[in-house]
Scaffold this motif. Structure first.
Motif, PDB file in Angstrom:
ATOM      1  N   GLY A  22      83.887  28.322 -33.199  1.00 22.57           N
ATOM      2  CA  GLY A  22      83.923  29.265 -33.760  1.00 22.57           C
ATOM      3  C   GLY A  22      82.897  29.801 -34.296  1.00 22.57           C
ATOM      4  N   GLN A  26      85.650  35.070 -38.056  1.00 23.40           N
ATOM      5  CA  GLN A  26      85.273  35.539 -39.178  1.00 23.40           C
ATOM      6  C   GLN A  26      84.757  34.496 -39.890  1.00 23.40           C
ATOM      7  OE1 GLN A  26      87.301  39.195 -41.039  1.00 23.40           O
ATOM      8  NE2 GLN A  26      89.226  37.398 -39.476  1.00 23.40           N
ATOM      9  N   ARG A  48      81.154  30.219 -28.035  1.00 21.42           N
ATOM     10  CA  ARG A  48      82.475  30.126 -26.511  1.00 21.42           C
ATOM     11  C   ARG A  48      81.898  30.119 -25.132  1.00 21.42           C
ATOM     12  NH1 ARG A  48      87.326  34.125 -25.206  1.00 21.42           N
ATOM     13  NH2 ARG A  48      86.986  34.465 -26.828  1.00 21.42           N
ATOM     14  N   CYS A  59      80.313  26.422 -26.015  1.00 16.66           N
ATOM     15  CA  CYS A  59      81.360  25.305 -25.080  1.00 16.66           C
ATOM     16  C   CYS A  59      82.650  26.045 -24.767  1.00 16.66           C
ATOM     17  CB  CYS A  59      81.593  23.904 -25.738  1.00 16.66           C
ATOM     18  SG  CYS A  59      83.182  23.688 -25.526  1.00 16.66           S
ATOM     19  N   ASP A  60      83.482  26.414 -23.571  1.00 15.92           N
ATOM     20  CA  ASP A  60      84.444  27.425 -24.076  1.00 15.92           C
ATOM     21  C   ASP A  60      85.661  26.170 -24.300  1.00 15.92           C
ATOM     22  OD1 ASP A  60      86.539  28.756 -22.831  1.00 15.92           O
ATOM     23  OD2 ASP A  60      85.954  29.568 -21.361  1.00 15.92           O
ATOM     24  N   LEU A  61      86.514  25.960 -24.542  1.00 14.85           N
ATOM     25  CA  LEU A  61      87.690  25.554 -25.171  1.00 14.85           C
ATOM     26  C   LEU A  61      88.848  25.512 -24.643  1.00 14.85           C
ATOM     27  CD1 LEU A  61      87.613  26.081 -29.381  1.00 14.85           C
ATOM     28  CD2 LEU A  61      86.451  24.012 -28.505  1.00 14.85           C
ATOM     29  N   GLU A  62      88.770  26.636 -23.405  1.00 21.29           N
ATOM     30  CA  GLU A  62      89.453  27.438 -22.629  1.00 21.29           C
ATOM     31  C   GLU A  62      89.471  25.509 -21.384  1.00 21.29           C
ATOM     32  OE1 GLU A  62      92.056  29.815 -20.632  1.00 21.29           O
ATOM     33  OE2 GLU A  62      90.773  31.021 -21.903  1.00 21.29           O
ATOM     34  N   ALA A  82      86.817  26.353 -36.349  1.00 21.37           N
ATOM     35  CA  ALA A  82      86.975  27.836 -37.068  1.00 21.37           C
ATOM     36  C   ALA A  82      87.243  28.203 -35.526  1.00 21.37           C
ATOM     37  CB  ALA A  82      86.252  28.151 -37.414  1.00 21.37           C
ATOM     38  N   ILE A 101      93.660  26.924 -26.166  1.00 23.34           N
ATOM     39  CA  ILE A 101      92.631  27.422 -27.022  1.00 23.34           C
ATOM     40  C   ILE A 101      93.165  26.683 -28.895  1.00 23.34           C
ATOM     41  CG2 ILE A 101      91.657  28.635 -28.737  1.00 23.34           C
ATOM     42  CD1 ILE A 101      90.802  30.221 -26.102  1.00 23.34           C
ATOM     43  N   SER A 125      98.170  28.508 -39.168  1.00 21.61           N
ATOM     44  CA  SER A 125      98.754  30.002 -39.784  1.00 21.61           C
ATOM     45  C   SER A 125      99.638  29.865 -40.929  1.00 21.61           C
ATOM     46  CB  SER A 125      98.477  30.431 -38.574  1.00 21.61           C
ATOM     47  OG  SER A 125      98.810  31.474 -39.173  1.00 21.61           O
ATOM     48  N   ASP A 126      99.895  30.971 -41.318  1.00 19.33           N
ATOM     49  CA  ASP A 126     101.082  31.163 -41.960  1.00 19.33           C
ATOM     50  C   ASP A 126     102.618  31.944 -40.520  1.00 19.33           C
ATOM     51  OD1 ASP A 126      99.741  33.054 -41.232  1.00 19.33           O
ATOM     52  OD2 ASP A 126     100.702  34.876 -42.334  1.00 19.33           O
ATOM     53  N   TYR A 149     101.794  32.899 -30.168  1.00 19.25           N
ATOM     54  CA  TYR A 149     100.299  32.188 -31.631  1.00 19.25           C
ATOM     55  C   TYR A 149     100.765  31.670 -32.121  1.00 19.25           C
ATOM     56  CZ  TYR A 149      96.978  32.833 -35.360  1.00 19.25           C
ATOM     57  OH  TYR A 149      96.081  32.378 -35.593  1.00 19.25           O
ATOM     58  N   LYS A 153      99.616  27.541 -32.645  1.00 19.35           N
ATOM     59  CA  LYS A 153      99.530  27.160 -33.895  1.00 19.35           C
ATOM     60  C   LYS A 153      99.857  26.142 -34.092  1.00 19.35           C
ATOM     61  CE  LYS A 153      95.570  27.997 -35.626  1.00 19.35           C
ATOM     62  NZ  LYS A 153      94.334  28.595 -35.092  1.00 19.35           N
ATOM     63  N   THR A 172      96.432  28.846 -43.435  1.00 19.55           N
ATOM     64  CA  THR A 172      95.678  29.815 -44.069  1.00 19.55           C
ATOM     65  C   THR A 172      96.301  31.508 -43.793  1.00 19.55           C
ATOM     66  OG1 THR A 172      93.870  31.272 -45.168  1.00 19.55           O
ATOM     67  CG2 THR A 172      93.319  30.208 -43.051  1.00 19.55           C
ATOM     68  N   SER A 173      95.976  32.577 -44.708  1.00 20.13           N
ATOM     69  CA  SER A 173      96.917  33.712 -43.770  1.00 20.13           C
ATOM     70  C   SER A 173      95.572  34.603 -44.115  1.00 20.13           C
ATOM     71  CB  SER A 173      98.212  33.459 -44.688  1.00 20.13           C
ATOM     72  OG  SER A 173      97.527  33.655 -46.336  1.00 20.13           O
TER      73      SER A 173
END
Ligand SMILES: NC(=O)c1ccc[n+]([C@@H]2O[C@H](COP(=O)([O-])OP(=O)(O)OC[C@H]3O[C@@H](n4cnc5c(N)ncnc54)[C@H](OP(=O)(O)O)[C@@H]3O)[C@@H](O)[C@H]2O)c1
Length: 323
Positions: A22, A26, A48, A59-62, A82, A101, A125-126, A149, A153, A172-173
């Motif tokens: 990643g 961010q 990616r 590396c394409d995670l798909e 990440a 992914i 994720s929250d 989504y 996760k 995290t959120s």
């Protein structure tokens, strides 16, 4: 912010080869800043796809086979994942991509980690929660995602937890950093519009990517127990309150905006329908993570601050940069 000498030393001692998936997200960019003092031999950031400068570390995670081969070739002893499919609304129509992914790739990382005694640090994720609880969510609370989504996760978490890997999952959120996020959107809209309506019945905690990268490295620099940890700052807010803080801070910092705080209108979620439903309560208790750092008397400089000063600092930086 670059890594402190003592933290860098203990990381190096524990992990001689680190992969960060990643690279351009961010959180990935925050890791690049935080780990800038590390040598390029022992840390590899993975994007990616091919970049203009023909970066070999892609590396394409798909592509599960490509991921397996990449891991075998690199032989890391720490994987920081990440990367994620993060287009929450688009995921409703792209379930296969989101699961490839956020679940299948994560399962491959976890299996590799288990087989090779590699440590895996992953982010969730929250949105794995339905938001119906009134109090902040605990790590042990039942997962009940409302969206594709969130479900993807949750599936990624389950794949890691059921593996025999040594891992930490940081839930995290409301992440903001170098990339698209709510705060940047508000700043852009504040330049274009005199009125804005923002949802005021969804509660959560804005989390700085820079802080998250720093606390993650501090966490793994010393021995830790595998598990899920809620990695968010203290406090809570709503999207509406956050928008008000962002606009007021930008105005105070000298930004020229069409929007004034008084012209931000609080609205209920039902007046702002989105393809993917969001949890009304995204608050997550961070006591478990705090306890880890409190238990470490030496060598840890980690702190878990309130969310607001970090948002104010971030907005001031954006205004300074002319954003
Ligand atoms: N953003 C939030 O508000 C938020 C909230 C809660 C949890 N989280 C979690 O926090 C973590 C970091 O989020 P973030 O905000 O840094 O996300 P982000 O900015 O959207 O970055 C995601 C990264 O994943 C990469 N990626 C996506 N699909 C890929 C693929 N097929 N192969 C390889 N890489 C791929 C992207 O590559 P490209 O640069 O090529 O697109 C991007 O660099 C994620 O696990 C996310 O689920 C985020």
């Amino acid at each position: 912010m670059s890594l402190s000498m003592s933290l860098s030393k203990s990381l190096r001692k524990s992990f001689s080869k680190i992969l960060v998936f990643g690279k351009n997200g961010q959180l990935g960019r925050a890791f690049q800043n935080t780990l800038s003092s590390h040598s390029q031999q022992d840390i590899i950031f993975i994007a990616r796809g091919a970049e203009k400068n023909e970066d070999p570390n892609t590396c394409d995670l798909e592509n599960p086979l490509a991921l397996e081969q990449f891991l075998k070739k690199q032989q890391p002893n720490l994987i920081i994942n990440a990367a994620a499919y993060t287009a929450v609304d688009r995921a409703e129509a792209e379930k296969e991509h989101a699961f490839a992914i956020n679940a299948t790739a994560v399962q491959i990382m976890a299996e590799y980690a288990a087989q090779t005694k590699t440590t895996l640090l992953h982010y969730s994720s929250d949105y794995v929660f339905d938001g119906k609880k009134a109090a902040p969510y605990l790590e042990t609370d039942l997962l009940a995602p409302l969206s594709i989504y969130g479900a993807s996760k949750a599936a990624g978490e389950a794949a890691i937890i059921s593996s025999a890997a040594h891992y930490a999952i940081f839930r995290t959120s409301w992440v903001y950093g170098d990339g698209a996020n709510f705060i940047r959107t508000i700043l852009r809209l504040a330049k274009e519009r005199e009125q804005l309506a923002i949802v005021s019945d969804q509660f959560g905690v804005p989390t700085s990517a820079a802080w998250l990268a720093q606390i993650s490295l501090d966490f793994i620099a010393q021995p830790f127990q595998s598990g899920v940890y809620h990695a968010v700052p203290d406090g809570e807010t709503t999207w509406y309150q956050l928008a008000c803080v962002v606009v007021q801070t930008a105005l105070d910092a000298g930004a020229t905006l069409k929007l004034q705080v008084a012209n931000i209108q609080p609205i209920p979620s039902k007046d702002y329908p989105t393809p993917a439903p969001r949890p009304n309560n995204s608050k997550m208790a961070n006591a478990k993570l705090k306890a880890v750092f409190q238990g470490r008397s030496v060598g840890s400089s980690a702190s878990i601050p309130h969310w607001q000063p970090a948002v104010v600092h971030y907005v001031r930086q954006l205004v300074k940069q002319g954003n």
